[in-house]
Design a protein around this motif. Structure first.
Motif, PDB file in Angstrom:
ATOM      1  N   ALA A  74      30.243  28.924  38.080  1.00 36.51           N
ATOM      2  CA  ALA A  74      31.256  29.986  37.970  1.00 36.51           C
ATOM      3  C   ALA A  74      30.599  31.325  37.642  1.00 36.51           C
ATOM      4  O   ALA A  74      30.989  32.367  38.182  1.00 36.51           O
ATOM      5  N   TYR A  75      29.583  31.306  36.792  1.00 39.68           N
ATOM      6  CA  TYR A  75      28.858  32.549  36.496  1.00 39.68           C
ATOM      7  C   TYR A  75      28.313  33.133  37.800  1.00 39.68           C
ATOM      8  O   TYR A  75      28.392  34.334  38.052  1.00 39.68           O
ATOM      9  N   ASN A  76      27.769  32.245  38.644  1.00 42.69           N
ATOM     10  CA  ASN A  76      27.201  32.690  39.908  1.00 42.69           C
ATOM     11  C   ASN A  76      28.243  33.228  40.878  1.00 42.69           C
ATOM     12  O   ASN A  76      27.951  34.073  41.710  1.00 42.69           O
ATOM     13  N   CYS A  77      29.466  32.700  40.781  1.00 46.94           N
ATOM     14  CA  CYS A  77      30.518  33.118  41.711  1.00 46.94           C
ATOM     15  C   CYS A  77      31.292  34.331  41.202  1.00 46.94           C
ATOM     16  O   CYS A  77      32.007  34.956  41.976  1.00 46.94           O
ATOM     17  N   VAL A  78      31.199  34.606  39.919  1.00 44.99           N
ATOM     18  CA  VAL A  78      32.056  35.660  39.359  1.00 44.99           C
ATOM     19  C   VAL A  78      31.275  36.646  38.471  1.00 44.99           C
ATOM     20  O   VAL A  78      31.066  37.803  38.852  1.00 44.99           O
ATOM     21  N   ASP A  79      30.833  36.204  37.314  1.00 46.01           N
ATOM     22  CA  ASP A  79      30.287  37.113  36.297  1.00 46.01           C
ATOM     23  C   ASP A  79      29.172  38.009  36.831  1.00 46.01           C
ATOM     24  O   ASP A  79      29.119  39.199  36.550  1.00 46.01           O
ATOM     25  N   ARG A  89      35.200  45.377  43.097  1.00 46.03           N
ATOM     26  CA  ARG A  89      35.294  44.862  44.466  1.00 46.03           C
ATOM     27  C   ARG A  89      36.386  43.786  44.520  1.00 46.03           C
ATOM     28  O   ARG A  89      36.511  42.956  43.622  1.00 46.03           O
ATOM     29  N   VAL A  90      37.178  43.814  45.584  1.00 51.07           N
ATOM     30  CA  VAL A  90      38.235  42.810  45.706  1.00 51.07           C
ATOM     31  C   VAL A  90      37.605  41.465  46.082  1.00 51.07           C
ATOM     32  O   VAL A  90      36.812  41.380  47.024  1.00 51.07           O
ATOM     33  N   ALA A  91      37.929  40.452  45.307  1.00 49.38           N
ATOM     34  CA  ALA A  91      37.453  39.094  45.625  1.00 49.38           C
ATOM     35  C   ALA A  91      38.473  38.406  46.526  1.00 49.38           C
ATOM     36  O   ALA A  91      38.126  37.834  47.550  1.00 49.38           O
ATOM     37  N   LEU A  92      39.749  38.476  46.117  1.00 46.51           N
ATOM     38  CA  LEU A  92      40.798  37.768  46.857  1.00 46.51           C
ATOM     39  C   LEU A  92      41.898  38.726  47.277  1.00 46.51           C
ATOM     40  O   LEU A  92      42.408  39.497  46.451  1.00 46.51           O
ATOM     41  N   ARG A  93      42.234  38.668  48.547  1.00 43.78           N
ATOM     42  CA  ARG A  93      43.425  39.354  49.044  1.00 43.78           C
ATOM     43  C   ARG A  93      44.401  38.249  49.351  1.00 43.78           C
ATOM     44  O   ARG A  93      44.329  37.628  50.415  1.00 43.78           O
ATOM     45  N   LEU A 103      46.083  41.588  45.010  1.00 46.96           N
ATOM     46  CA  LEU A 103      44.666  41.915  45.161  1.00 46.96           C
ATOM     47  C   LEU A 103      43.981  41.551  43.856  1.00 46.96           C
ATOM     48  O   LEU A 103      44.392  41.997  42.789  1.00 46.96           O
ATOM     49  N   ILE A 104      42.956  40.733  43.929  1.00 45.32           N
ATOM     50  CA  ILE A 104      42.274  40.295  42.710  1.00 45.32           C
ATOM     51  C   ILE A 104      40.807  40.719  42.805  1.00 45.32           C
ATOM     52  O   ILE A 104      40.089  40.272  43.703  1.00 45.32           O
ATOM     53  N   THR A 105      40.412  41.596  41.908  1.00 44.66           N
ATOM     54  CA  THR A 105      39.019  42.057  41.935  1.00 44.66           C
ATOM     55  C   THR A 105      38.135  41.004  41.246  1.00 44.66           C
ATOM     56  O   THR A 105      38.636  40.088  40.582  1.00 44.66           O
ATOM     57  N   TYR A 106      36.824  41.197  41.366  1.00 41.71           N
ATOM     58  CA  TYR A 106      35.924  40.278  40.664  1.00 41.71           C
ATOM     59  C   TYR A 106      36.134  40.384  39.146  1.00 41.71           C
ATOM     60  O   TYR A 106      36.031  39.387  38.438  1.00 41.71           O
ATOM     61  N   ARG A 107      36.477  41.586  38.657  1.00 44.93           N
ATOM     62  CA  ARG A 107      36.733  41.721  37.215  1.00 44.93           C
ATOM     63  C   ARG A 107      37.997  40.924  36.827  1.00 44.93           C
ATOM     64  O   ARG A 107      38.012  40.206  35.840  1.00 44.93           O
ATOM     65  N   ASP A 108      39.040  41.037  37.667  1.00 39.64           N
ATOM     66  CA  ASP A 108      40.269  40.260  37.405  1.00 39.64           C
ATOM     67  C   ASP A 108      39.966  38.763  37.425  1.00 39.64           C
ATOM     68  O   ASP A 108      40.477  37.987  36.613  1.00 39.64           O
ATOM     69  N   LEU A 109      39.134  38.388  38.382  1.00 39.51           N
ATOM     70  CA  LEU A 109      38.827  36.959  38.533  1.00 39.51           C
ATOM     71  C   LEU A 109      38.076  36.460  37.296  1.00 39.51           C
ATOM     72  O   LEU A 109      38.353  35.367  36.786  1.00 39.51           O
ATOM     73  N   LEU A 110      37.178  37.295  36.790  1.00 40.80           N
ATOM     74  CA  LEU A 110      36.437  36.920  35.580  1.00 40.80           C
ATOM     75  C   LEU A 110      37.404  36.706  34.411  1.00 40.80           C
ATOM     76  O   LEU A 110      37.301  35.725  33.669  1.00 40.80           O
ATOM     77  N   ASP A 111      38.346  37.616  34.307  1.00 40.30           N
ATOM     78  CA  ASP A 111      39.350  37.508  33.249  1.00 40.30           C
ATOM     79  C   ASP A 111      40.148  36.198  33.395  1.00 40.30           C
ATOM     80  O   ASP A 111      40.293  35.428  32.452  1.00 40.30           O
ATOM     81  N   GLU A 112      40.606  35.931  34.614  1.00 44.46           N
ATOM     82  CA  GLU A 112      41.454  34.740  34.818  1.00 44.46           C
ATOM     83  C   GLU A 112      40.683  33.434  34.659  1.00 44.46           C
ATOM     84  O   GLU A 112      41.186  32.463  34.091  1.00 44.46           O
ATOM     85  N   PRO A 139      46.054  31.880  44.426  1.00 43.98           N
ATOM     86  CA  PRO A 139      44.845  32.271  43.685  1.00 43.98           C
ATOM     87  C   PRO A 139      44.511  31.321  42.535  1.00 43.98           C
ATOM     88  O   PRO A 139      43.335  31.087  42.239  1.00 43.98           O
ATOM     89  N   GLU A 140      45.540  30.755  41.897  1.00 44.24           N
ATOM     90  CA  GLU A 140      45.277  29.849  40.774  1.00 44.24           C
ATOM     91  C   GLU A 140      44.453  28.641  41.202  1.00 44.24           C
ATOM     92  O   GLU A 140      43.771  28.032  40.373  1.00 44.24           O
ATOM     93  N   ALA A 141      44.518  28.288  42.483  1.00 41.65           N
ATOM     94  CA  ALA A 141      43.696  27.163  42.953  1.00 41.65           C
ATOM     95  C   ALA A 141      42.215  27.530  42.833  1.00 41.65           C
ATOM     96  O   ALA A 141      41.399  26.753  42.324  1.00 41.65           O
ATOM     97  N   VAL A 142      41.882  28.737  43.266  1.00 42.35           N
ATOM     98  CA  VAL A 142      40.489  29.195  43.170  1.00 42.35           C
ATOM     99  C   VAL A 142      40.093  29.287  41.696  1.00 42.35           C
ATOM    100  O   VAL A 142      39.014  28.833  41.287  1.00 42.35           O
ATOM    101  N   VAL A 143      40.990  29.842  40.887  1.00 42.95           N
ATOM    102  CA  VAL A 143      40.708  30.002  39.456  1.00 42.95           C
ATOM    103  C   VAL A 143      40.508  28.629  38.804  1.00 42.95           C
ATOM    104  O   VAL A 143      39.583  28.437  38.005  1.00 42.95           O
ATOM    105  N   ALA A 144      41.335  27.660  39.168  1.00 46.89           N
ATOM    106  CA  ALA A 144      41.246  26.330  38.550  1.00 46.89           C
ATOM    107  C   ALA A 144      39.901  25.670  38.849  1.00 46.89           C
ATOM    108  O   ALA A 144      39.257  25.108  37.955  1.00 46.89           O
ATOM    109  N   LEU A 145      39.463  25.751  40.104  1.00 48.28           N
ATOM    110  CA  LEU A 145      38.166  25.145  40.446  1.00 48.28           C
ATOM    111  C   LEU A 145      37.048  25.798  39.635  1.00 48.28           C
ATOM    112  O   LEU A 145      36.186  25.127  39.066  1.00 48.28           O
ATOM    113  N   LEU A 146      37.086  27.144  39.604  1.00 46.60           N
ATOM    114  CA  LEU A 146      36.009  27.865  38.918  1.00 46.60           C
ATOM    115  C   LEU A 146      36.047  27.634  37.405  1.00 46.60           C
ATOM    116  O   LEU A 146      34.996  27.580  36.760  1.00 46.60           O
TER     117      LEU A 146
END
Ligand code: PRX
Length: 646
Positions: A74-79, A89-93, A103-112, A139-146
């Motif tokens: 997850a660190y490699n995919c986000v942080d 940068r937008v990670a997920l549209r 729109l979920i940026t990499y910063r938003d994704l890190l938070d989630e 998006p929660e599916a991506v968040v759950a895996l990570l």
């Protein structure tokens, strides 16, 4: 299939060639020093502790890659993207089926992801604890895996189209004590419930202690106090700070269940360092991903493609991607093309069956949209027939985009055979060549390489980083299924042929596995589902060629003595529904034929080849080994009657 000599080739666009991420030199470099090449690819990741040996193959076929290295997926995919200054940068549209967008940026994704990781830990989930995920494409599916990856909890994602029973057997085999699901998702214009299947499955899974429930549709759900927790409550309470821990390169990342030749699905285990390396490298090289690309893969996160080319590969590469919840024809048949136009998608990855469906709907539909942003098109799941390839390239790609036909499997974890968009002059219908770093051969029954133009079995002759490590809980089955047919080599279960130029053409499965719309289904699994119905004595299932779905499930059923077949149509519908309940709607037979007998050899083996001949309306092949030769006449007569009724 067309012979190679008569097939046209499409040279890569000059500009793409000149700027390609992966050039022709990669083949030579990988050939000269394969392990060195893979070590270089591992350099795409952040390692908290460097690895020693690239590969330990001393306990073959159980591989260890990047030995001793430590990292967090997850660190490699986000942080690290946020730390590198790309937090905005937008990670997920995300595009929901009803038209909602996020729109979920990499910063938003890190938070989630951090909140979700903390929420899981608060429920007592830690490193090594298996988690089952049953979610729509949100998006929660991506968040759950990570979030699972972040805390070292191996996940198994069960496709939302699978039934409660299929979910139960996977939860059980995996040993999951936590499940992440949603109230439902939107499909074909309406909310489609998921939670009831979880409730049903968990009646037989007493060890599951926690169910996290994402609210997506707002539909009513049954609630088990003490077990069920709303995702939004748990994550709102949790801190957005979470320190990722580094795990061993061989730490289990996930298990993906896939159909084999027996009734029991196989849990394919993938681990961290090797899997992530190959997912990141192939995403970058095969799609020629550049930082300003907008990528879209239409696969659901419930399949391996959704793991490697929606979650891990693209996010490890810091990509911006579209994810879409729904079906291509909701609310209209131009939905995909509308999304491509609106989000200026540049790289698009889908399945041949979807392309054939769109062909049927007509070229005038995509013609209404501006698809000029597209620069690379990909396909996966089955061979793309040349006609569909040409249509895809011309109608969707404006005759400028290379098409990469990627051959790989749940077990291989990442692309194995594919054209490279900046290098290969592609031939419609051919997956062309092994990815730099991968070695394949096509062999005969005795394991000897076949001559150009001859067909044989596809084998992988050297280990690769994203290879399956074992079958969860059944290492012997791993050896027997993949490594015993040809000594020391991985047997893929596919037939293939090299043409005079050395290019590879995939010819489909050589075992009792079907490929329906790019999804793997086991004949035996559907047969077991059918015979679990009280009216069925015996069943035989075959995959018959189908113009749109590649193959379609056709079942031959012998009824039990005394079964009520007075309303044949109703009984057949009942049996189709039964399979959908046992496995999932994707496994529902297209047709079911009630027959008095099945064609068997004297040793009792069902001759599926003959049933396939009947299902495809062909002359029946050699039936001399049948115990009772008259059986085929009986079946054929029954078939004619059934067809006339249709
Ligand atoms: O038969 C091959 C076919 O799909 C099988 C793997 O299925 P699964 O593990 O579900 O993974 C699908 C997504 C990677 C293979 O054994 N297959 C997949 N891609 C291709 C293909 N057959 C021909 N050409 C392809 N590009």
């Amino acid at each position: 299939m067309t012979v190679a000599e008569t097939v046209e080739r499409y040279a890569p666009p000059a500009r793409l060639s000149a700027e390609a991420n992966l050039g022709a030199d990669a083949y030579g470099r990988a050939e000269a020093d394969r392990l060195g090449f893979w070590a270089e690819q591992a350099g795409r990741l952040h390692w908290d502790e460097p690895f020693g040996d690239v590969l330990d193959w001393s306990e073959a076929p159980f591989a260890r890659w990047f030995v001793g290295g430590k990292l967090n997926a997850a660190y490699n995919c986000v942080d690290r993207h946020v730390e590198a200054g790309d937090g905005d940068r937008v990670a997920l549209r995300f595009v929901g089926e009803p038209g909602d967008e996020r729109l979920i940026t990499y910063r938003d994704l890190l938070d989630e992801v951090s909140r979700a990781a903390n929420a899981l830990e608060a429920l007592g989930v830690g490193a090594g604890d298996p988690v089952a995920i049953y979610l729509p494409m949100i998006p929660e599916a991506v968040v759950a895996l990570l979030a699972c990856a972040r805390i070292g909890a191996p996940h198994t994602v069960v496709f939302g189209g699978f039934s409660a029973d299929a979910l139960r057997s996977r939860i059980d085999d995996f040993g999951a004590k936590t499940v992440i699901t949603a109230d439902g998702g939107y499909r074909r214009g309406a909310p489609s419930a998921l939670k009831p299947a979880v409730d049903e499955a968990l009646k037989a899974c007493p060890d599951v202690a926690n169910v996290l429930v994402v609210r997506r549709t707002g539909q009513d759900v049954a609630w088990t106090e003490g077990r069920d927790v709303w995702w939004h409550d748990a994550t709102a309470k949790a801190s957005p700070e979470h320190r990722p821990q580094a795990f061993d390169s061989e730490h289990p990342l996930f298990v993906m269940y896939t159909s084999g030749t027996t009734g029991k699905p196989k849990g394919i285990l993938h681990t961290t360092g090797g899997y992530l390396t190959q997912a990141a490298y192939t995403f970058w090289g095969v799609f020629d991903h550049k930082p300003d690309d907008v990528y879209w893969c239409t696969a659901d996160v419930g399949w391996i493609t959704g793991h490697s080319y929606v979650v891990y590969g693209p996010l490890a590469a810091g990509a911006t991607q579209v994810i879409y919840e729904g079906t291509p024809d909701t609310p209209h048949r131009g939905r995909w093309w509308e999304i491509i136009e609106r989000h200026k998608v540049t790289l698009f990855y889908t399945a041949p069956t979807a392309i054939r469906t769109c062909m049927k709907w007509g070229a005038e539909i995509p013609a209404r949209f501006d698809l000029s942003s597209l620069r690379v098109l990909g396909t996966v799941g089955e061979s793309i027939n040349p006609e569909a390839y040409r249509w895809y390239r011309r109608t969707i790609g404006g005759d400028r985009t290379p098409v990469v036909d990627t051959w790989w499997q749940t077990e291989t974890g990442g692309h194995m055979i594919t054209p490279l968009p900046g290098v290969t002059a592609g031939k419609p219908g051919s997956a062309m060549a092994a990815v730099p770093g991968v070695r394949v051969e096509i062999v005969d029954d005795a394991g000897e390489p076949v001559a150009a133009g001859e067909s044989g079995y596809l084998v992988l002759t050297e280990p690769w980083p994203a290879m399956a490590r074992t079958i969860w809980g059944d290492p012997q089955r791993f050896i027997d299924t993949y490594w015993s047919r040809f000594e020391g080599r991985y047997f893929a279960g596919d037939g293939a042929r090299r043409d005079e130029d050395g290019d590879i053409w995939l010819l489909g499965r050589v075992d009792d596995v079907m490929n329906v719309s790019g999804h793997r289904l086991s004949t035996t699994e559907i047969e077991s589902a059918l015979v679990s119905h009280p009216s069925v004595a015996e069943a035989a299932v075959v995959g018959a060629s189908d113009e749109t779905t590649g193959q379609a499930v056709v079942a031959y059923v012998i009824l039990r003595e005394g079964a009520d077949a007075s309303d044949e149509k109703a009984l057949i519908e009942e049996l189709r529904g039964h399979v959908a309940r046992e496995i999932g709607p994707i496994a529902k037979p297209r047709r079911i034929l009630l027959v008095p007998e099945l064609p068997k050899t004297r040793s009792g083996k069902i001759m599926r080849r003959l049933l396939r001949d009947v299902a495809e309306n062909r002359e029946i092949g050699d039936a001399t080994t049948l115990a009772d030769a008259s059986v085929m006449t009986l079946i054929r007569d029954g078939m004619t009657a059934a067809t006339a009724d249709d």
